[in-house]
Design a protein around this motif. Sequence first.
Motif, PDB file in Angstrom:
ATOM      1  N   VAL A   1      -8.885   6.973  -4.848  1.00  0.00           N
ATOM      2  CA  VAL A   1      -8.870   5.968  -3.790  1.00  0.00           C
ATOM      3  C   VAL A   1     -10.073   6.148  -2.876  1.00  0.00           C
ATOM      4  O   VAL A   1     -10.761   5.173  -2.497  1.00  0.00           O
ATOM      5  CB  VAL A   1      -7.552   6.043  -2.997  1.00  0.00           C
ATOM      6  CG1 VAL A   1      -7.629   5.168  -1.749  1.00  0.00           C
ATOM      7  CG2 VAL A   1      -6.392   5.626  -3.871  1.00  0.00           C
TER       8      VAL A   1
ATOM      9  N   ARG B   1     -16.460  -1.941   3.664  1.00  0.00           N
ATOM     10  CA  ARG B   1     -15.926  -0.961   4.606  1.00  0.00           C
ATOM     11  C   ARG B   1     -17.068  -0.301   5.363  1.00  0.00           C
ATOM     12  O   ARG B   1     -18.048   0.161   4.763  1.00  0.00           O
ATOM     13  CB  ARG B   1     -15.084   0.102   3.900  1.00  0.00           C
ATOM     14  CG  ARG B   1     -13.750  -0.471   3.410  1.00  0.00           C
ATOM     15  CD  ARG B   1     -12.866   0.601   2.841  1.00  0.00           C
ATOM     16  NE  ARG B   1     -11.549   0.074   2.497  1.00  0.00           N
ATOM     17  CZ  ARG B   1     -10.496   0.050   3.306  1.00  0.00           C
ATOM     18  NH1 ARG B   1     -10.613   0.553   4.516  1.00  0.00           N
ATOM     19  NH2 ARG B   1      -9.345  -0.458   2.914  1.00  0.00           N
TER      20      ARG B   1
ATOM     21  N   LEU C   1     -12.092   4.642   5.707  1.00  0.00           N
ATOM     22  CA  LEU C   1     -11.782   4.670   4.274  1.00  0.00           C
ATOM     23  C   LEU C   1     -10.298   4.411   4.035  1.00  0.00           C
ATOM     24  O   LEU C   1      -9.935   3.662   3.116  1.00  0.00           O
ATOM     25  CB  LEU C   1     -12.176   6.026   3.666  1.00  0.00           C
ATOM     26  CG  LEU C   1     -13.670   6.347   3.681  1.00  0.00           C
ATOM     27  CD1 LEU C   1     -13.910   7.762   3.141  1.00  0.00           C
ATOM     28  CD2 LEU C   1     -14.463   5.330   2.864  1.00  0.00           C
ATOM     29  N   LEU C   2      -9.414   5.097   4.806  1.00  0.00           N
ATOM     30  CA  LEU C   2      -7.982   4.895   4.683  1.00  0.00           C
ATOM     31  C   LEU C   2      -7.499   4.126   5.905  1.00  0.00           C
ATOM     32  O   LEU C   2      -7.920   4.391   7.040  1.00  0.00           O
ATOM     33  CB  LEU C   2      -7.237   6.238   4.572  1.00  0.00           C
ATOM     34  CG  LEU C   2      -7.616   7.126   3.389  1.00  0.00           C
ATOM     35  CD1 LEU C   2      -6.753   8.394   3.399  1.00  0.00           C
ATOM     36  CD2 LEU C   2      -7.451   6.382   2.067  1.00  0.00           C
ATOM     37  N   ASP C   3      -6.544   3.201   5.655  1.00  0.00           N
ATOM     38  CA  ASP C   3      -6.021   2.382   6.748  1.00  0.00           C
ATOM     39  C   ASP C   3      -4.984   3.177   7.544  1.00  0.00           C
ATOM     40  O   ASP C   3      -4.309   4.070   7.026  1.00  0.00           O
ATOM     41  CB  ASP C   3      -5.381   1.106   6.184  1.00  0.00           C
ATOM     42  CG  ASP C   3      -6.410   0.224   5.478  1.00  0.00           C
ATOM     43  OD1 ASP C   3      -7.587   0.281   5.874  1.00  0.00           O
ATOM     44  OD2 ASP C   3      -6.006  -0.482   4.534  1.00  0.00           O
TER      45      ASP C   3
ATOM     46  N   ASP D   1     -16.937   0.718  -1.617  1.00  0.00           N
ATOM     47  CA  ASP D   1     -16.657  -0.650  -1.154  1.00  0.00           C
ATOM     48  C   ASP D   1     -17.618  -1.004  -0.007  1.00  0.00           C
ATOM     49  O   ASP D   1     -17.511  -0.463   1.112  1.00  0.00           O
ATOM     50  CB  ASP D   1     -15.213  -0.746  -0.692  1.00  0.00           C
ATOM     51  CG  ASP D   1     -14.826  -2.160  -0.305  1.00  0.00           C
ATOM     52  OD1 ASP D   1     -15.678  -3.055  -0.326  1.00  0.00           O
ATOM     53  OD2 ASP D   1     -13.622  -2.337   0.028  1.00  0.00           O
TER      54      ASP D   1
ATOM     55  N   ASP E   1     -13.236   4.954  -4.493  1.00  0.00           N
ATOM     56  CA  ASP E   1     -13.295   3.490  -4.513  1.00  0.00           C
ATOM     57  C   ASP E   1     -13.645   2.938  -3.133  1.00  0.00           C
ATOM     58  O   ASP E   1     -14.432   1.981  -3.000  1.00  0.00           O
ATOM     59  CB  ASP E   1     -11.954   2.921  -4.991  1.00  0.00           C
ATOM     60  CG  ASP E   1     -11.732   3.143  -6.472  1.00  0.00           C
ATOM     61  OD1 ASP E   1     -12.719   3.401  -7.196  1.00  0.00           O
ATOM     62  OD2 ASP E   1     -10.556   3.086  -6.914  1.00  0.00           O
ATOM     63  N   ARG E   2     -13.032   3.538  -2.115  1.00  0.00           N
ATOM     64  CA  ARG E   2     -13.296   3.034  -0.765  1.00  0.00           C
ATOM     65  C   ARG E   2     -14.747   3.343  -0.332  1.00  0.00           C
ATOM     66  O   ARG E   2     -15.367   2.559   0.382  1.00  0.00           O
ATOM     67  CB  ARG E   2     -12.305   3.672   0.214  1.00  0.00           C
ATOM     68  CG  ARG E   2     -10.841   3.381  -0.112  1.00  0.00           C
ATOM     69  CD  ARG E   2     -10.427   1.980   0.229  1.00  0.00           C
ATOM     70  NE  ARG E   2      -9.075   1.658  -0.219  1.00  0.00           N
ATOM     71  CZ  ARG E   2      -7.960   1.920   0.461  1.00  0.00           C
ATOM     72  NH1 ARG E   2      -8.027   2.545   1.613  1.00  0.00           N
ATOM     73  NH2 ARG E   2      -6.793   1.561  -0.027  1.00  0.00           N
TER      74      ARG E   2
ATOM     75  N   ARG F   1       0.835  -1.198   0.000  1.00  0.00           N
ATOM     76  CA  ARG F   1       0.000   0.000   0.000  1.00  0.00           C
ATOM     77  C   ARG F   1       0.875   1.257   0.000  1.00  0.00           C
ATOM     78  O   ARG F   1       1.782   1.383   0.830  1.00  0.00           O
ATOM     79  CB  ARG F   1      -0.913   0.014   1.225  1.00  0.00           C
ATOM     80  CG  ARG F   1      -1.917  -1.131   1.279  1.00  0.00           C
ATOM     81  CD  ARG F   1      -2.592  -1.178   2.628  1.00  0.00           C
ATOM     82  NE  ARG F   1      -1.632  -1.442   3.707  1.00  0.00           N
ATOM     83  CZ  ARG F   1      -1.931  -1.409   5.000  1.00  0.00           C
ATOM     84  NH1 ARG F   1      -3.175  -1.099   5.373  1.00  0.00           N
ATOM     85  NH2 ARG F   1      -1.023  -1.682   5.908  1.00  0.00           N
TER      86      ARG F   1
END
Length: 915
Positions: free
Chosen positions: A741, A751, A712-714, A748, A744-745, A696
């Motif tokens: 990104v 998530r 959304l972001l790790d 998803d 897309d998240r 990543r």
Amino acid sequence: MTDPFDTAALREGTLLAWRGSPTRLREDVAAEADLVRAGYRDRVLTELAQNAADAAVAAGVPGKLRVQLLADGLSIANTGAPLDREGVHALVALRASGKSTGVGRFGVGFTSVLAVSDDIELRSSSGSLAFSSERTRIELASAGLEVPAAGAPVLRMAWATDERPPGGFDSEVVLRLRPDVNVDVLLARFAAEAVDLLLELPALESIEIDGARLRRTERDLGGGLTEVTIGPNTWWQYVTKPARWLVPVVDGRVQPVNGDVLRAPTRSDEEVSIPALLIADVPMQPDRRRILPGTGLTDLALGYADFVAALPSDQRPDLVPLPGFARSEVDAVLREALLRELRTQSWVPAAGADAGDLAPARATIVSELTPELAEVLADVVPDLVDPQLCGSRHASALAAVDVHRIGLARIAELLSGHDREPLWWHALYTALEPIVVDAIAVEELAAVPVPLADGRTVTGPRTAVTGTDLGHALGDAGSALDWVRLVHPDAAHPLLNRLGAERATAGDLLSDPALKARIEEIDYDDPAAATELATVVLALVGLAGPEARPAWLGELPLPDADGELVPADELLLPGAPLADVLVEESPFGTVDSDLVARVGEESLRALGVGWGFPVLWAELPTGPEHDLDDEEAWWNTLDDDPETLVAVRDLDLVDPACWPRALTLLADNPETAATLTDRDGYTAWWLRRHARIDGRPLAVLRAPADDTFAGLLDVFDHPAAPALASALAPAVVDDTELAGVLLDRLADPTRTVTPDVVTRTHRLLGAAAATHVLDLDELVLPTRVRSLAGTVADPEDALVLDRAHLGGVIPPERIVLGAFDTAAALADLLDLPLASTAIDAEILGDGEVSSWDREPGAVLACAALGMPLPSGSVVVHDDLVVRTRGAVEGDVAVPWWVDDERRTHLRRWRVEEAP
């Protein structure tokens, strides 16, 4: 009455001569009158003093002269040989002197007394005489001779008297003054002449004028000089074979004479302008006022240079005749003779203790020479004149005798070719500094030699640089510093900077293009030359700050562990942690351990030898020309060129599996960590773009404390996360890739994202789109969107809420909410319709027009929300129902609404609805 000199016979002889030649009487009268009116006017005391001096010499006793006012006249008494027969004959002969030596002994000079008296007595211990105009008249009448109309002569006839000189004196002249003589004026004139007479007539020891006594004393000063003192006045005297020279002295310093007359030995009428009194035995005309025609004077100058040489060295030029117009023919001859004597003899004091004297033709003057400069130049410039004489005060005098004068330009020329120790040159510059006072002096010294740190000596400071600290720090390594003209540290001096040398720092030397050329020219087959250059460069690198080290220094070849030459920036230190995170095919080698032991790790690391990641510094960069990975792409992100480029190099060589350790290295090293603080800088940009943790990119990982895009972001779970914040995802949407990104998240369904995060993310996406941060053509939209309810929705059903009241008629599962002011940009970004354009609505039923401040429900709602209460009118309904058509159809009860005319409608508040 006794008559030891047989004056009766002398008178008889004179009368006989007058009887035999009647014209002789008139001639004697005329001659006597001429002598009084012309040759011997105003010389009464002078002529009597000369006679007194001769008498003292003849008797071998100190001469004393006393002038005393008597009741019936004036007495002039002296010591010395008494009157003799030859003297008497000389007196009455008028034209002859009875002297055999001395200046004058009762010759025609005695005639001077007739200027004040016609009744004279000459008293002596050997016999006395009387002279009288009246008695001569009677004698003439008795002899039947007619007295001439001009009067009777006075000194042609003498009578014996029995008077004798006063005690303590051997002779006395008594003058019975004529009524027209002012006694006070006469005595004042005598007093004014007394000092000169004591100087001119050394046989006289003292002169007393009406009770005031002047005495002459002498003291031997050595070297031929005699100190002569008369009253409060002092002279220094020097005697040569043909003359005596005297110069006044005040407080131990000579006072050159501005103007005087030739003294032969007493004052004449021959004016001179030489700087000392000249007393000499020169053939003079009978009245002793003018020299005899044809008299040679040049020999009088012989020995004058010895007189000058006997003076203190700093006073000698004061006795050189200065250029100017001669006051007489005698003056012209004497001046030229003196200058010729001074030009050819040794009297100019040389510089240095016990250096002796120089002849002017050999002597060299340096303007404003100091003792320190003289000492340094002693064996460079021969025959230097004593610094005391090199000031402007003596310039004219020394020029008059042709002393050679050189300037700073000539000194620089004479210094050329001399091989001296650097400390000698430093002493020279120190000595020169006080006389370099203007731009002309600076220009004259433009070619002064300068010793360099590499052992060379070059011409002129303008091509050299100074840096005393640099030179001392370099030590022996400075001998290899030949790409720049660095002044040897022991010779470095502020004067060189005034003469044009530039001040240089270690960074200046390292940034010199000449060094870059030297590095590029290194022969990789000549390790000795490379090592010599590396030694001095490493010494400079240790002195310079990182910002002063150009990137190309890393090209300097150093020996690796196998003895091969390798550019410094392709080497690592033994045990460098960087080696553990690089790919196997990394170009880095290991530097020679002996070199590490000799110069130390710090200098090698500063040069570019790796331990951790190397850092590149570049001042005022102008483009992507620093051999950084993907540099051009980063440069395109900038609005302006940075003032300083600071970037971590070789990030592209990290093994992808080793990024966690690599990031720790970056964060732990203060120098590399500093590059991470600038989000727009190359390092943070490159890490966001290329560094990956578990596949990543850092750009899509968030800091543990940043919940902006939670779900959304790790999270970047790493100890160095705080230091790497600028390399992680920001709290805004700042580029198209991050926007993609996030979209897309959001799409998803695996998530879990809270409505708050969804709304904030949509708000930030809308703001980025509105400000044109994003390139919408590059975005690939996902097939789903995230709703206000946190669910994933089909774009066919979703609406971007752009008016708040519409939220009351749209299910949350269909609402995409960001910010109302950027709703249009968000709708454009997501390719979704705006709610206001997709839904039509009308209010069912009529309401009652009221005002905000009259409605309890409105007041309560605003207070609860902390909002100010609106002003103006509002329409209140008991039941507020709207009928919608379009994307949403049906009748829906709502708490408030805004109609197409922008009027606000409220449902009336009921008491039972109170909490």
